[in-house]
Structure formats: structure tokens, C-alpha cells
Design an enzyme around this catalytic site. Structure first.
Site, PDB file in Angstrom:
ATOM      1  N   GLU A 114       0.826  -1.220   0.000  1.00 44.47           N
ATOM      2  CA  GLU A 114       0.000   0.000   0.000  1.00 44.47           C
ATOM      3  C   GLU A 114       0.858   1.267   0.000  1.00 44.47           C
ATOM      4  O   GLU A 114       0.879   2.043   0.963  1.00 44.47           O
ATOM      5  CB  GLU A 114      -0.941   0.003   1.198  1.00 44.47           C
ATOM      6  CG  GLU A 114      -2.025  -1.036   1.081  1.00 44.47           C
ATOM      7  CD  GLU A 114      -3.085  -0.955   2.168  1.00 44.47           C
ATOM      8  OE1 GLU A 114      -2.826  -0.381   3.232  1.00 44.47           O
ATOM      9  OE2 GLU A 114      -4.189  -1.468   1.942  1.00 44.47           O
ATOM     10  N   GLU A 131      -5.365  -8.324  -1.270  1.00 41.86           N
ATOM     11  CA  GLU A 131      -6.065  -8.077   0.004  1.00 41.86           C
ATOM     12  C   GLU A 131      -7.503  -7.706  -0.280  1.00 41.86           C
ATOM     13  O   GLU A 131      -7.782  -6.886  -1.165  1.00 41.86           O
ATOM     14  CB  GLU A 131      -5.442  -6.905   0.772  1.00 41.86           C
ATOM     15  CG  GLU A 131      -4.271  -7.249   1.617  1.00 41.86           C
ATOM     16  CD  GLU A 131      -3.830  -6.101   2.512  1.00 41.86           C
ATOM     17  OE1 GLU A 131      -4.700  -5.421   3.089  1.00 41.86           O
ATOM     18  OE2 GLU A 131      -2.604  -5.900   2.616  1.00 41.86           O
TER      19      GLU A 131
HETATM   20  C1  BG6 Z   1      -4.389  -2.936   4.713  1.00 32.98           C
HETATM   21  C2  BG6 Z   1      -3.052  -3.373   5.234  1.00 32.98           C
HETATM   22  O1  BG6 Z   1      -4.452  -1.557   4.827  1.00 32.98           O
HETATM   23  O2  BG6 Z   1      -5.544  -3.301   5.384  1.00 32.98           O
HETATM   24  C3  BG6 Z   1      -3.091  -4.465   6.285  1.00 32.98           C
HETATM   25  O3  BG6 Z   1      -2.179  -3.716   4.199  1.00 32.98           O
HETATM   26  C4  BG6 Z   1      -4.285  -4.235   7.186  1.00 32.98           C
HETATM   27  O4  BG6 Z   1      -1.868  -4.466   6.957  1.00 32.98           O
HETATM   28  C5  BG6 Z   1      -5.547  -4.341   6.343  1.00 32.98           C
HETATM   29  O5  BG6 Z   1      -4.326  -5.059   8.306  1.00 32.98           O
HETATM   30  C6  BG6 Z   1      -6.834  -4.248   7.116  1.00 32.98           C
HETATM   31  O6  BG6 Z   1      -6.839  -3.131   7.947  1.00 32.98           O
HETATM   32  P1  BG6 Z   1      -7.222  -3.266   9.466  1.00 32.98           P
HETATM   33  O7  BG6 Z   1      -7.034  -1.917  10.010  1.00 32.98           O
HETATM   34  O8  BG6 Z   1      -8.638  -3.682   9.473  1.00 32.98           O
HETATM   35  O9  BG6 Z   1      -6.308  -4.259  10.046  1.00 32.98           O
END
Ligand code: BG6
Length: 498
Positions: A203, A396
Site C-alpha cells: 500500500e 487483500e
Molecule cells: C491494509 C493493510 O491496509 O488493510 C493491512 O495492508 C491491514 O496491513 C488491512 O491489516 C486491514 O486493515 P485493518 O485496520 O482492518 O487491520
């Protein structure tokens, strides 16, 4: 009788939104984790501290990954009294075999994971890496291959060695380019035969939105203002990434190397042309993070934006050539939500913000207020294809929720199946539209420490981990209901989604 142009495309009157393609046989199904959120063992094998190790959990109402100098210094001075969940992770360091076996049982073809820079180079400045750290990742890759799972490795998932934060204010300094490329050339040389898919920065846009998290930057330790500082740091990351890609192309030609950005689809809040223009530029801003890494050049409009906002970047010598020589092979992205934007001063938000206040009345939200929008994923995949025509890897996506084990030692997370099902359908539709999507690795396939909340309470996994925000619990693993659902999805290559 008049004919609409769509009649030529869909002579039998099919609905445009009903078209779904079969996914390719070699589609990379799997899940995603990161070293800083899962490994724990923060002092083992001589590992150094990363800047994530200093983010405190201060309670559910006070997410604290937005750190300023006072907070950072407090954490260092009162280390013993603080709760640092990232230091514990989920103890993947000791339990990776058990976790990989569970992933294999689901049928994973790929695990997106990251290497911890400071597990190899504790301060980031050493010439030679730590043996134990090097061996740990060999062991993990070996275990994955034993189960026919491809490692997909992010070189830096938010973990800057803490010494580089303290000495240089993280990525504000061009010095980090030299240290980072020393690390990345080492891991490429060392692991190129075990890892085919690499991503440089997780990211990359996060350095502008959340500077401490994305770049180990303490805003108030710099003379520059937020915008200039973070775009300077971003420039250093772009250069470090391009030099790494060039090195990979020359020294690890069998590997493929991608970028990774957080995809944000923007709708105008109203049909007014002003809101539409705002949404257009917000979208362009989001794509800018991809443009530089895929096309190898800064877009013209951003240079105008820099000028108008008095953002003065010290460009690295020869940067245009470096960026041209370091174009990525594929695009990877995280996708969680869409946003609505407006020019109305009462509803205007900082460009590039991650979570927005404005609500889209057509969308439901997660327990954490993230707007769920699979259709925007399909729209964005089409836009990315038109813009770059490169393979796309969704590394993701997922649903964070509050969860507890029930009396049967499971979690009945059917809402997770529904969330993922809708997104998989959107991906299949995008593939039907002609987009080349090569894989899908939902985030936090096993529960892990949340990035925004710095705690265990926000869970994404197919596997529940018995640990709480204070580090209590057995850390044992339990299959949620979604475990078997996802197994079936993978076994049917995305055909059986019920
Ligand atoms: C992304 C990141 O922003 O979202 C992860 O690459 C992160 O590291 C994921 O955990 C989800 O975000 P959160 O805040 O729900 O853990």
C-alpha cells in the site's frame, strides 16, 4: 425499431451484469498475512525493532497508528508499561507449520506474506544479515512448497527498522533508498529460486495518508509540512521500488515483481458536475500511485498539483530514467471499500484520506463502518485494465468483524462467506469483461493484529486465534464456518459459492 449499441454486444438481450467467466485453472487462490502482524518473537534471533513495535494499544476508542513525536518518545521511555500487540502477533514464528497445514487443508495455492526487514538487518544498516532470520524464511518457504503453496512476498509491509526512524525520520530521508535496496537485492539473491511473485511496498499510498504507518515518519520531527514531507517520502519509495524492480529483472529473471496500492473507488456524492470533477481527480490521485510504478513516470497533472500547492520535491538525480527502468510486471492491490466525495465545504475531506465520513446510502457497512461495495471492484478492475493492460493480483480484500468462539469452538461467520462471495462474483464478472485477474488472497486468512486498531478485536480469518487485545489466551487455532466454505470455493475454482 431503434437498436441500442449494447444490442450488438448482447444480441440475446443478456444483462451486462450477469456475465461471469470461469476463472483460469492456474488462478492463485489463497490468503494474505504480514510479518509485523503475525510473527511475534520480536526479540528472537537478534531481530531488531521495527516502527510497528512501538505502536501502543491504548484501548478500543483510541486507535494509535497515527503517531507523533511525543507518542513515539513516550513509548520508548515507558516501554515496560505499554501494550504493544504487534510484538506478539499471533506467534506465527513458532506456529507456522500448523498455520500452513491449515492453509493447505483449505487448498491454498498461494500465501501472500512479507519478510521483516529488521529480522534480517536489525537496524537496517548492517552489511550482512542475521543467519537465524535468513533461515526462518527458508523454512517457511520450504513448508509452503511442501504443500504446493506459492509464496507471494511483500518486501516491506509497513516495517521500517526503528533505528532508521529515529536517525532519519524514516522515508523522509533519501538515505533509506540505499539501505532498502541493499536489503531487497539480498532477499532477491537469496530466495529467487523459492519465490516467484514479489511485491515491493505494501500500500504505497499509505505514506501520504498515515505517515508513521506508511513511512516511519513523525510529522512533527520535520521542517516540511504534511503534503511536501509525505510526497518527498513517497518519491524515495518510488525510487527504491524502481531500483529493486530493475535489480530483479537483471538478477532474478524468472521472478515477477509487482507494485501494491490501496484501491479506492470514488463516487460523486451528487450528480453535480462539480462533485463529478472532484471524484475524477480523487480517482486520478489514487491511480497516480500506480501510474508511476506501472508507466514509469509521474503524470503531468500531479506536477501541476505540486506547483499549485507549493509542494517542492527534491527529485533524486536521474529519477526519470530510474523510474522508466523499474516498471513493474503486474499490478497488485488491496480493496476493501468505496467512498463518496463532494465539493460541499461541509463534506469535503483531505484528498487521499483512507476512511471517509460521507456515506453512500446504497451500501451497507461492516462493523467498523467500511462501505461494502463489490460492484466498485468490478468497475475498478475494468478501469485498471483499460489504463494499464497488465495482469492484476488482488492481494487483500476481506471483512473485519468482532467475533468470539461459540460453545462448539467455532465462529458462525456466514456474513464473511457472503462478503467474499459477492467480491468473487465481481472478480468473475470482471474476468468476463476481459480483465486478466491472476489471483485472490483475502486479507488476514488467519486472525491477526489489526493495523488500524492495533488489536486482535478486529478479525478477518477463516481461522480463529484465541488471543485478546492484552495478549491473554492460548493462541490456539480454531476453524470458523468460513473455513469449509472457502475450501469448497477453491476446490471448485470459484464455481461453487453457496
Ligand atoms: C491494509 C493493510 O491496509 O488493510 C493491512 O495492508 C491491514 O496491513 C488491512 O491489516 C486491514 O486493515 P485493518 O485496520 O482492518 O487491520
Amino acid at each position: 425499431m431503434t437498436r441500442s449499441p449494447l444490442d450488438f454486444l448482447f444480441p440475446k438481450g443478456e444483462e451486462i451484469d450477469a456475465i461471469e467467466a470461469k476463472l483460469p485453472e492456474d488462478f492463485l487462490w489463497g490468503g494474505a498475512i504480514s510479518s509485523g502482524q503475525v510473527e511475534g518473537a520480536f526479540e528472537e534471533g537478534g531481530r531488531g525493532r521495527s516502527h510497528l513495535d512501538w505502536i501502543r494499544y491504548k484501548g478500543p476508542q483510541d486507535p494509535s497508528n497515527f503517531m507523533l513525536a511525543a507518542d513515539y518518545e513516550f513509548a520508548h521511555e515507558h516501554e515496560e508499561e505499554c501494550n504493544f500487540p504487534n510484538r506478539r502477533g499471533i506467534d506465527f514464528y513458532h506456529r507456522y507449520k500448523e498455520d500452513i497445514a491449515l492453509m493447505a487443508e483449505m487448498g491454498f495455492k498461494a500465501l501472500r506474506m512479507s519478510i521483516s526487514w529488521c529480522r534480517l538487518f536489525p537496524t537496517g544498516k548492517e552489511e550482512k544479515p542475521l543467519k537465524e532470520g535468513v533461515e526462518f524464511y527458508h523454512n517457511v518457504f520450504r513448508e509452503l512448497h511442501k504443500h504446493n503453496i506459492q509464496p507471494v512476498v511483500t518486501m516491506i509491509h509497513y516495517e521500517v527498522p526503528d533505528d532508521l526512524v529515529d536517525e532519519y525520520n524514516g522515508w523522509e530521508s533519501p538515505e533509506l533508498i540505499k539501505y532498502f535496496t541493499h536489503y531487497t537485492s539480498f532477499i532477491l539473491d537469496e530466495y529467487k529460486d523459492e519465490v516467484k511473485y514479489w511485491l515491493t511496498f505494501n500500500e504505497i499510498n499509505m505514506v501520504c495518508a498515515v505517515p508513521y504507518l506508511g513511512g516511519g515518519i513523525l510529522l512533527d520531527r520535520s521542517k516540511r509540512d504534511w503534503n511536501e514531507l509525505t510526497h518527498q517520502a513517497l518519491h524515495h519509495q518510488f525510487i527504491a521500488s524502481a531500483l529493486t524492480v530493475k535489480y530483479a529483472h537483471e538478477h532474478a529473471p524468472n521472478c515477477l515483481i509487482g507494485n501494491m496500492f490501496n484501491l479506492q473507488h470514488m463516487y460523486p456524492l451528487t450528480p453535480s458536475p462539480e462533485d463529478a470533477l472532484r471524484a475524477h481527480f480523487e480517482q486520478e490521485f489514487n491511480m497516480f500511485f500506480c501510474d508511476v510504478m506501472v508507466r514509469g513516470a509521474y503524470p503531468d497533472w500531479i506536477k501541476g498539483f505540486y506547483k499549485r500547492h507549493n509542494i517542492n520535491i527534491d527529485y533524486v538525480d536521474n529519477y526519470e530514467q530510474i523510474l522508466q527502468e523499474g516498471k513493474v510486471d503486474f499490478i497488485s492491490l488491496s480493496y476493501y471499500l468505496s467512498s463518496v466525495v463532494s465539493v460541499d465545504p461541509a463534506k469535503r475531506e483531505k484528498i487521499g484520506s483512507f476512511i471517509r465520513r460521507n456515506r453512500n446510502p446504497y451500501l451497507k457497512t461492516s462493523d467498523f463502518g467500511w462501505q461494502i461495495d463489490p460492484i466498485a471492484l468490478r468497475i475498478s478492475l475494468n478501469e485498471l485494465k483499460d489504463r494499464y493492460n497488465k495482469p492484476i493480483f488482488i492481494v487483500e480484500n476481506g471483512l473485519g468483524a468482532f467475533e468470539e468462539l461459540d460453545e462448539n469452538k467455532t465462529v458462525n461467520d456466514i456474513y464473511r462467506n457472503a462478503y467474499l462471495r459477492d467480491h468473487i462474483i465481481a472478480i468473475k464478472q470482471a474476468v468476463g469483461d476481459g480483465v486478466n485477474v491472476i489471483g485472490y488472497t483475502p486479507w488476514g486468512c488467519i486472525d491477526l493484529v489489526s493495523c488500524s486498531l492495533v488489536s486482535m478485536s478486529k478479525r478477518y480469518g477463516f481461522v480463529y486465534v484465541d488471543a485478546d487485545d492484552e495478549g491473554n489466551g492460548t493462541y490456539d487455532r480454531f476453524k470458523k464456518q468460513s473455513f469449509n466454505w472457502y475450501k469448497k470455493v477453491i476446490a471448485s475454482n470459484g464455481e461453487d459459492l453457496d
